[in-house]
Scaffold this motif. Structure first.
Motif, mmCIF file in Angstrom:
data_model
loop_
_atom_site.group_PDB
_atom_site.id
_atom_site.type_symbol
_atom_site.label_atom_id
_atom_site.label_comp_id
_atom_site.label_asym_id
_atom_site.label_seq_id
_atom_site.Cartn_x
_atom_site.Cartn_y
_atom_site.Cartn_z
ATOM 1 N N VAL A 103 0.855 -1.188 0.000
ATOM 2 C CA VAL A 103 0.000 0.000 0.000
ATOM 3 C C VAL A 103 0.890 1.236 0.000
ATOM 4 O O VAL A 103 1.799 1.346 0.816
ATOM 5 C CB VAL A 103 -0.939 0.025 1.230
ATOM 6 C CG1 VAL A 103 -1.786 1.298 1.215
ATOM 7 C CG2 VAL A 103 -1.834 -1.209 1.258
ATOM 8 N N LEU A 104 0.623 2.144 -0.928
ATOM 9 C CA LEU A 104 1.339 3.418 -0.969
ATOM 10 C C LEU A 104 0.391 4.521 -0.500
ATOM 11 O O LEU A 104 -0.735 4.631 -1.018
ATOM 12 C CB LEU A 104 1.818 3.752 -2.381
ATOM 13 C CG LEU A 104 2.892 2.881 -3.015
ATOM 14 C CD1 LEU A 104 2.289 1.612 -3.615
ATOM 15 C CD2 LEU A 104 3.628 3.644 -4.092
ATOM 16 N N LYS A 105 0.824 5.297 0.470
ATOM 17 C CA LYS A 105 0.026 6.431 0.918
ATOM 18 C C LYS A 105 0.667 7.709 0.403
ATOM 19 O O LYS A 105 1.826 7.995 0.696
ATOM 20 C CB LYS A 105 -0.079 6.471 2.446
ATOM 21 C CG LYS A 105 -1.014 7.588 2.937
ATOM 22 C CD LYS A 105 -1.382 7.408 4.399
ATOM 23 C CE LYS A 105 -0.236 7.792 5.310
ATOM 24 N NZ LYS A 105 -0.633 7.829 6.727
ATOM 25 N N ILE A 106 -0.082 8.474 -0.380
ATOM 26 C CA ILE A 106 0.410 9.736 -0.943
ATOM 27 C C ILE A 106 -0.071 10.871 -0.049
ATOM 28 O O ILE A 106 -1.277 11.044 0.159
ATOM 29 C CB ILE A 106 -0.101 9.952 -2.377
ATOM 30 C CG1 ILE A 106 0.198 8.727 -3.251
ATOM 31 C CG2 ILE A 106 0.526 11.211 -2.976
ATOM 32 C CD1 ILE A 106 1.652 8.390 -3.383
ATOM 33 N N PHE A 174 -4.239 9.944 0.265
ATOM 34 C CA PHE A 174 -5.014 8.880 -0.366
ATOM 35 C C PHE A 174 -4.104 7.678 -0.575
ATOM 36 O O PHE A 174 -2.877 7.812 -0.611
ATOM 37 C CB PHE A 174 -5.658 9.338 -1.679
ATOM 38 C CG PHE A 174 -4.680 9.706 -2.765
ATOM 39 C CD1 PHE A 174 -4.157 8.743 -3.613
ATOM 40 C CD2 PHE A 174 -4.297 11.028 -2.950
ATOM 41 C CE1 PHE A 174 -3.267 9.071 -4.622
ATOM 42 C CE2 PHE A 174 -3.406 11.377 -3.954
ATOM 43 C CZ PHE A 174 -2.886 10.399 -4.792
ATOM 44 N N GLU A 175 -4.719 6.513 -0.678
ATOM 45 C CA GLU A 175 -3.959 5.265 -0.756
ATOM 46 C C GLU A 175 -3.997 4.656 -2.151
ATOM 47 O O GLU A 175 -4.997 4.769 -2.865
ATOM 48 C CB GLU A 175 -4.488 4.243 0.244
ATOM 49 C CG GLU A 175 -4.202 4.589 1.698
ATOM 50 C CD GLU A 175 -4.630 3.497 2.658
ATOM 51 O OE1 GLU A 175 -4.115 3.462 3.790
ATOM 52 O OE2 GLU A 175 -5.472 2.662 2.265
ATOM 53 N N LEU A 202 7.677 12.973 -6.940
ATOM 54 C CA LEU A 202 6.633 13.485 -6.053
ATOM 55 C C LEU A 202 7.162 14.626 -5.193
ATOM 56 O O LEU A 202 6.417 15.538 -4.816
ATOM 57 C CB LEU A 202 6.094 12.363 -5.163
ATOM 58 C CG LEU A 202 5.245 11.287 -5.834
ATOM 59 C CD1 LEU A 202 5.058 10.105 -4.900
ATOM 60 C CD2 LEU A 202 3.896 11.837 -6.250
ATOM 61 N N PHE A 203 8.477 14.585 -4.865
ATOM 62 C CA PHE A 203 9.073 15.609 -4.014
ATOM 63 C C PHE A 203 8.918 16.997 -4.614
ATOM 64 O O PHE A 203 8.779 17.991 -3.898
ATOM 65 C CB PHE A 203 10.561 15.328 -3.781
ATOM 66 C CG PHE A 203 10.817 14.046 -3.033
ATOM 67 C CD1 PHE A 203 9.824 13.434 -2.292
ATOM 68 C CD2 PHE A 203 12.063 13.453 -3.075
ATOM 69 C CE1 PHE A 203 10.056 12.260 -1.606
ATOM 70 C CE2 PHE A 203 12.315 12.268 -2.388
ATOM 71 C CZ PHE A 203 11.301 11.670 -1.653
ATOM 72 N N VAL A 204 8.978 17.076 -5.952
ATOM 73 C CA VAL A 204 8.893 18.376 -6.637
ATOM 74 C C VAL A 204 7.571 19.061 -6.327
ATOM 75 O O VAL A 204 7.501 20.289 -6.226
ATOM 76 C CB VAL A 204 9.057 18.185 -8.160
ATOM 77 C CG1 VAL A 204 8.948 19.521 -8.888
ATOM 78 C CG2 VAL A 204 10.393 17.521 -8.467
ATOM 79 N N ILE A 211 5.461 3.912 1.708
ATOM 80 C CA ILE A 211 5.241 2.579 1.148
ATOM 81 C C ILE A 211 5.237 1.546 2.272
ATOM 82 O O ILE A 211 6.210 1.440 3.029
ATOM 83 C CB ILE A 211 6.329 2.231 0.117
ATOM 84 C CG1 ILE A 211 6.432 3.345 -0.935
ATOM 85 C CG2 ILE A 211 6.033 0.892 -0.552
ATOM 86 C CD1 ILE A 211 7.598 3.180 -1.887
ATOM 87 N N SER A 212 4.170 0.809 2.383
ATOM 88 C CA SER A 212 4.060 -0.202 3.439
ATOM 89 C C SER A 212 4.925 -1.407 3.122
ATOM 90 O O SER A 212 5.274 -1.668 1.967
ATOM 91 C CB SER A 212 2.605 -0.646 3.592
ATOM 92 O OG SER A 212 2.233 -1.496 2.510
#
Length: 236
Positions: A103-106, A174-175, A202-204, A211-212
């Motif tokens: 699972v990725l959490k943004i 969101f996941e 994403l850092f930009v 990331i789980s």
């Protein structure tokens, strides 16, 4: 004779001038060379090999399905059709699935929030790249913020909002749930996505991906909208 010689000399001069012009353009605009270094080439080769492996696996899967269908047809045509329809619905994303994955959490960077920096919506280009990377690294099923990703899914900007299948993705966090073939494949996916360039991008936008660790059981919902089929019609 003098006139003929002048005409000949003029024609020869034009030809020579034309050839010099072509040569000058060739020198001025040399052929573009591949400037990628050995590591970039190896990375691109690895991606192509992964894609080839995935295509071969898909071909074998379809061949196995066809063989099973023929065998079941001999026993019961009705049951064969029901089983095939069930498999096709699963492949099309119309049933919920459970399996090993990550699972990725943004979410926004805490520093950006504290400094009142603007955190834009995640761009559709970035989401598409992330989905492509996940697929390349072995993802079998993906859901973003509860929205199942299928072959006909469209991620795009509509009136300044990022939308998936027409539904807005405009709040954090969101996941992104990802299911792989098995726990071994989930571990491989976890290791590879952590060093993916798209995570750094994403850092930009003042965003981060948490990331789980690989999990034994993750549930992804079914695609709950109608699937529009084009270029296909029933045969009488």
């Amino acid at each position: 004779m003098g006139t003929k010689i002048k005409i000949s000399m003029t024609a020869i001069s034009i030809i020579i001038g034309f050839m010099l012009a072509i040569q000058f353009q060739t020198v001025k605009k040399p052929k573009l060379r591949d400037t990628r270094d050995i590591w970039q080439l190896r990375e691109d080769l690895l991606k192509e090999q992964d894609l080839q492996s995935k295509l071969i696996e898909e071909i074998r899967s379809n061949e196995d399905r066809f063989d099973k269908y023929e065998t079941k047809m001999k026993d019961s045509k009705e049951q064969a059709l029901k089983d095939t329809l069930k498999e096709l619905k699963k492949d099309a994303g119309q049933t919920k699935v459970t399996g090993s994955g990550i699972v990725l959490k943004i979410a926004p960077f805490e520093e950006a929030v504290l400094l009142n920096k603007r955190v834009p919506e995640v761009s559709p280009i970035l989401l598409n790249r992330l989905v492509n990377e996940l697929n390349m690294y072995g993802a079998k099923q993906i859901a973003i913020d509860g929205e199942r990703i299928i072959n006909t899914t469209v991620i795009r900007d509509i009136n300044g909002e990022t939308k998936i299948n027409g539904r807005s993705i405009n709040s954090y966090p969101f996941e992104i749930k990802v299911i792989a073939e098995n726990i071994k494949a989930a571990n491989k996916l976890y290791n590879r996505i952590q060093v993916s360039p798209v995570i750094d991008e994403l850092f930009v936008d003042n965003l981060k991906a948490i990331i789980s660790k690989p999990k034994e059981s993750i549930e992804i919902p079914a695609y709950d909208s109608s699937i529009i089929i084009q270029y296909m019609e029933p045969v009488k």
